[in-house]
Write a protein that holds these residues in place. Structure first.
Motif, mmCIF file in Angstrom:
data_model
loop_
_atom_site.group_PDB
_atom_site.id
_atom_site.type_symbol
_atom_site.label_atom_id
_atom_site.label_comp_id
_atom_site.label_asym_id
_atom_site.label_seq_id
_atom_site.Cartn_x
_atom_site.Cartn_y
_atom_site.Cartn_z
ATOM 1 N N ASN A 1 98.725 4.037 117.582
ATOM 2 C CA ASN A 1 98.560 2.955 116.612
ATOM 3 C C ASN A 1 99.291 1.687 117.030
ATOM 4 O OD1 ASN A 1 96.753 3.562 114.528
ATOM 5 N ND2 ASN A 1 98.186 5.058 113.677
ATOM 6 N N SER A 2 100.531 1.804 117.573
ATOM 7 C CA SER A 2 101.227 0.562 117.947
ATOM 8 C C SER A 2 100.560 -0.083 119.153
ATOM 9 C CB SER A 2 102.725 0.789 118.183
ATOM 10 O OG SER A 2 102.998 2.072 118.590
ATOM 11 N N LEU A 3 100.018 0.769 120.046
ATOM 12 C CA LEU A 3 99.316 0.199 121.208
ATOM 13 C C LEU A 3 98.079 -0.573 120.755
ATOM 14 C CD1 LEU A 3 99.514 0.359 124.368
ATOM 15 C CD2 LEU A 3 97.703 2.061 124.219
ATOM 16 N N LEU A 4 97.278 0.049 119.877
ATOM 17 C CA LEU A 4 96.038 -0.586 119.422
ATOM 18 C C LEU A 4 96.329 -1.858 118.636
ATOM 19 C CD1 LEU A 4 93.856 2.476 118.329
ATOM 20 C CD2 LEU A 4 93.621 1.073 120.368
ATOM 21 N N SER A 5 97.370 -1.840 117.791
ATOM 22 C CA SER A 5 97.618 -3.038 116.983
ATOM 23 C C SER A 5 98.237 -4.141 117.834
ATOM 24 C CB SER A 5 98.480 -2.712 115.763
ATOM 25 O OG SER A 5 99.783 -2.418 116.177
ATOM 26 N N GLY B 1 95.665 -6.020 119.308
ATOM 27 C CA GLY B 1 94.852 -6.726 118.336
ATOM 28 C C GLY B 1 93.535 -6.027 118.017
ATOM 29 N N LEU B 2 93.437 -4.765 118.356
ATOM 30 C CA LEU B 2 92.165 -4.060 118.132
ATOM 31 C C LEU B 2 92.038 -3.545 116.705
ATOM 32 C CD1 LEU B 2 91.876 -2.108 121.490
ATOM 33 C CD2 LEU B 2 90.501 -4.039 120.741
ATOM 34 N N ILE B 3 93.159 -3.262 116.054
ATOM 35 C CA ILE B 3 93.095 -2.775 114.669
ATOM 36 C C ILE B 3 94.070 -3.558 113.816
ATOM 37 C CG2 ILE B 3 92.295 -0.410 115.114
ATOM 38 C CD1 ILE B 3 95.278 0.412 114.967
ATOM 39 N N GLU B 4 93.786 -3.648 112.527
ATOM 40 C CA GLU B 4 94.669 -4.336 111.589
ATOM 41 C C GLU B 4 95.545 -3.337 110.857
ATOM 42 O OE1 GLU B 4 93.327 -7.756 109.623
ATOM 43 O OE2 GLU B 4 93.196 -8.371 111.736
ATOM 44 N N THR B 5 94.915 -2.291 110.351
ATOM 45 C CA THR B 5 95.684 -1.260 109.657
ATOM 46 C C THR B 5 95.727 -0.015 110.549
ATOM 47 O OG1 THR B 5 93.633 -0.639 108.576
ATOM 48 C CG2 THR B 5 95.144 -1.993 107.303
ATOM 49 N N PRO B 6 96.816 0.738 110.466
ATOM 50 C CA PRO B 6 96.947 1.930 111.321
ATOM 51 C C PRO B 6 95.813 2.921 111.085
ATOM 52 C CG PRO B 6 98.973 1.515 110.096
ATOM 53 C CD PRO B 6 97.963 0.540 109.594
ATOM 54 N N LEU B 7 95.343 3.522 112.153
ATOM 55 C CA LEU B 7 94.321 4.565 112.039
ATOM 56 C C LEU B 7 94.976 5.853 111.561
ATOM 57 C CD1 LEU B 7 92.296 4.218 115.347
ATOM 58 C CD2 LEU B 7 91.670 3.408 113.079
ATOM 59 N N ARG B 8 94.198 6.638 110.865
ATOM 60 C CA ARG B 8 94.716 7.904 110.378
ATOM 61 C C ARG B 8 94.292 9.003 111.355
ATOM 62 N NH1 ARG B 8 95.683 10.417 105.402
ATOM 63 N NH2 ARG B 8 94.794 12.488 105.368
ATOM 64 N N MET B 9 95.236 9.440 112.186
ATOM 65 C CA MET B 9 94.905 10.471 113.178
ATOM 66 C C MET B 9 95.622 11.785 112.908
ATOM 67 S SD MET B 9 94.821 8.136 116.548
ATOM 68 C CE MET B 9 96.139 7.150 115.896
ATOM 69 N N LEU B 10 96.818 11.638 112.271
ATOM 70 C CA LEU B 10 97.518 12.844 111.847
ATOM 71 C C LEU B 10 96.751 13.374 110.639
ATOM 72 C CD1 LEU B 10 100.065 13.766 113.201
ATOM 73 C CD2 LEU B 10 101.387 12.707 111.397
ATOM 74 N N TYR B 11 96.745 14.655 110.449
ATOM 75 C CA TYR B 11 95.995 15.268 109.360
ATOM 76 C C TYR B 11 94.498 15.008 109.499
ATOM 77 C CZ TYR B 11 100.734 14.759 107.664
ATOM 78 O OH TYR B 11 102.095 14.744 107.576
ATOM 79 N N ALA B 12 94.015 14.780 110.729
ATOM 80 C CA ALA B 12 92.584 14.607 110.945
ATOM 81 C C ALA B 12 92.165 15.557 112.060
ATOM 82 C CB ALA B 12 92.261 13.169 111.312
ATOM 83 N N GLU B 13 90.914 15.958 112.035
ATOM 84 C CA GLU B 13 90.477 17.018 112.928
ATOM 85 C C GLU B 13 90.555 16.628 114.402
ATOM 86 O OE1 GLU B 13 87.554 19.406 111.434
ATOM 87 O OE2 GLU B 13 87.944 20.833 113.035
ATOM 88 N N GLY B 14 90.190 15.358 114.725
ATOM 89 C CA GLY B 14 90.232 14.929 116.125
ATOM 90 C C GLY B 14 91.627 15.064 116.709
ATOM 91 N N GLY B 15 92.630 14.628 115.942
ATOM 92 C CA GLY B 15 94.016 14.726 116.393
ATOM 93 C C GLY B 15 94.422 16.179 116.597
ATOM 94 N N LEU B 16 93.961 17.045 115.696
ATOM 95 C CA LEU B 16 94.305 18.463 115.796
ATOM 96 C C LEU B 16 93.704 19.084 117.052
ATOM 97 C CD1 LEU B 16 95.546 20.987 114.625
ATOM 98 C CD2 LEU B 16 93.521 21.303 113.225
#
Lengths: 284, 270
Positions: free
Chosen positions: A131-135, A138-153
């Motif tokens: 998330n800090s790399l993407l923000s 300038g690619l994202i404004e709000t942090p992506l939700r990857m924890l508690y998500a299937e892709g991250g798992l």
């Protein structure tokens, strides 16, 4: 000439296995029998299959079981797609590249699963590495939700279980005579054709062994599932733990464990049957 | 003359192969490195890269008596389980390794089966079994449970070492008049020692890191380190755990390096 028949000194008597066999009978087989026995206790004190009927007749429970097996297949596929190229590069390279890959595979294998999962929380979290790399880009404004998500798992489980795929593959690939590759190329087959017609069939035993280990470890990876999956995603190990410890519903937890064991065993036997078919194919 | 398979074929294959391998290497190594770096942060959060570097969380770790207590329990159980697993496992490996009998093959599969079966289901069944027997959970029940899940590593590595042993060496020793036991002590044992050592090392690591069995067979008095760490992480993200992870990672890499030197560990891990 004396023809003294020497006693066979290369084998040892089978009774040397009896201490471990007795130990397994007492502390491995007997607990599993206790599990089976307890799973046959109904809620109302009757003896029978009511716990199994409760599980198999419940859409939520069946969903958890199927979701767990599906998760295992996805992790196994991810490990295969990344692990096979790595094993192939390690086998062909030799020297320091091979040493580096072996170290890269061994270190996570022997590092505590809690630590490896903890690392993924640092990577995937709201303030995490991604998330800090993407923000900052300038690619994202709000942090992506990857924890508690299937892709991250799946990513976290794939890292945790990848060594179990790479090591058997490296062994299987090392057994292939390199002149077979040269011969295939000399006969005009390209890299892809050589890979599909020579390398892949010959490393199938290692591939099957690796898939079995990866699959079995991924679906029972309780810690990674609970820390990365969080409360929203429930898989069989967490479900069993919840029923057994939080709800003290032992007979139901026992029936779930038996169903889980049987499902794992069925998938493992399925993989092995594929392996036998594959060996026949490799020999033709 | 061989026909040229074409440059595109070669480029696409080698390109994809190396790209995927690089991705796999990053995936394997990055998490460990990130934890190591974060553990030296001087801040309160697990930010990467950290705002500044210090040893404060390592100093904090010295005060964390709950973790010390859990570490002591984990080490005790791992040492005892390893001793038991090596004793039982080596004997069993000798019996099944070279035997052509069906019963030996079946026993071999039985001894390796805890590797495949979900350990959590085994942990639960052990808890039920011990409570049916009326045995309260203790260090002893932990050691018994851990031994079952650790013994496969000893059996597998010792069997592998035994199958690589040249039978001619044993026959030579016997034909020169050495007794069976003398041959075992002077020929077999020294030659399979690396296999036993690496099996014992893996068994120790598997016990030290075990959660699914410990989860059911411990209580407040026998808190185990991986479980304490897991529970701390579920509650809040604690940088002390990062410092502890740092120490464990360095100890693990040290252990791997020593075992690689002594036993050629990587060749035995399949």
């Amino acid at each position: 000439m004396f023809a003294v028949a020497l006693p066979d000194v290369t084998t040892y008597p089978l009774r040397l296995a009896s201490p471990l066999a007795l130990f397994f009978a007492a502390f491995f087989a007997a607990p599993l029998v206790a599990l089976l026995w307890l799973s046959l206790q109904g809620a109302d004190g009757t003896f029978g299959l009511s716990q199994y009927a409760a599980f198999l007749g419940d859409g939520f429970s069946l969903g958890v079981l199927l979701g767990t097996l599906w998760l295992g297949l996805k992790v196994t596929a991810a490990c295969l797609v990344l692990g096979l190229p790595l094993a192939l590069v390690a086998t062909r390279a030799g020297g320091w590249v091979r040493g580096l890959i072996i170290l890269a595979v061994l270190t996570p294998l022997l590092t505590s699963v809690v630590i490896r999962t903890f690392a993924w929380i640092v990577i995937l979290g709201r303030q995490g590495v991604i998330n800090s790399l993407l923000s900052s880009l300038g690619l994202i404004e709000t942090p992506l939700r990857m924890l508690y998500a299937e892709g991250g798992l799946v990513a976290a489980l794939a890292q945790v279980q990848m060594p179990l795929m790479v090591l058997p593959l490296m062994t299987a690939l090392a057994r292939i005579d390199p002149s077979l590759w040269d011969a295939s190329e000399a006969l005009g087959a390209g890299r892809w054709r050589t890979f599909l017609r020579v390398t892949l069939p010959l490393c199938l035993p290692g591939l099957i062994a690796g898939s079995v280990l990866t699959f079995a470890a991924a679906i029972s990876g309780f810690i990674t599932q609970s820390l990365i999956g969080g409360g929203q995603m429930l898989f069989m190990p967490g479900y069993i733990y919840q029923q057994a410890i939080a709800l003290q519903n032992w007979p139901f937890a026992a029936a779930m464990s038996v169903i889980f064991l049987v499902a794992v065993l069925a998938v493992v036997l399925g993989f092995n049957a594929l392996g036998r078919l594959a060996r026949g194919y490799a020999q033709t | 003359m061989s026909r040229s398979p074409g440059a595109l074929d070669r480029l696409s294959f080698e390109g994809l192969l190396h790209a995927l391998s690089a991705l796999a290497l990053v995936l394997l190594l990055a998490p460990t490195l990130i934890v190591l770096v974060v553990s030296f942060t001087d801040g309160l959060s697990l930010r990467f890269p950290p705002p500044g570097y210090s040893f404060r969380w390592y100093r904090e770790l010295m005060e964390a008596w709950q973790l010390h207590y859990a570490l002591k329990n984990s080490l005790t159980v791992a040492v005892l389980a390893t001793i038991l697993a090596v004793g039982l496992g080596v004997l069993a490996a000798l019996a099944v390794a070279r035997s052509p009998r069906l019963s030996a093959r079946l026993l071999d599969s039985l001894f390796l089966s805890p590797l495949i079966l979900p350990a959590l289901a085994f942990g639960l069944s052990s808890l039920m079994f011990f409570s049916l027997l009326g045995w309260p959970v203790s260090v002893a029940t932990l050691v018994l449970g851990h031994t079952v899940v650790c013994v496969p590593y000893v059996v597998r590595n010792t069997v592998a070492a035994l199958t690589q042993l040249q039978p001619a060496l044993l026959e030579g020793s016997a034909s020169l008049g050495a007794s069976r036991f003398y041959t075992f002590r002077r020929i077999t044992l020294p030659l399979i020692r690396p296999g036993i050592l690496s099996g014992g090392f893996l068994a120790f690591m598997a016990s030290f890191d075990n959660i699914p069995v410990s989860l059911f067979l411990r209580d407040a008095a026998t808190d185990m380190l991986p479980i304490r760490m897991w529970q701390d992480l579920e509650g809040r993200l604690d940088v002390t755990i990062a410092a502890l992870s740092g120490i464990l990672i360095v100890a693990t890499i040290g252990g791997i390096a020593v075992m690689e030197r002594v036993t050629g560990l990587s060749r035995r891990l399949v």
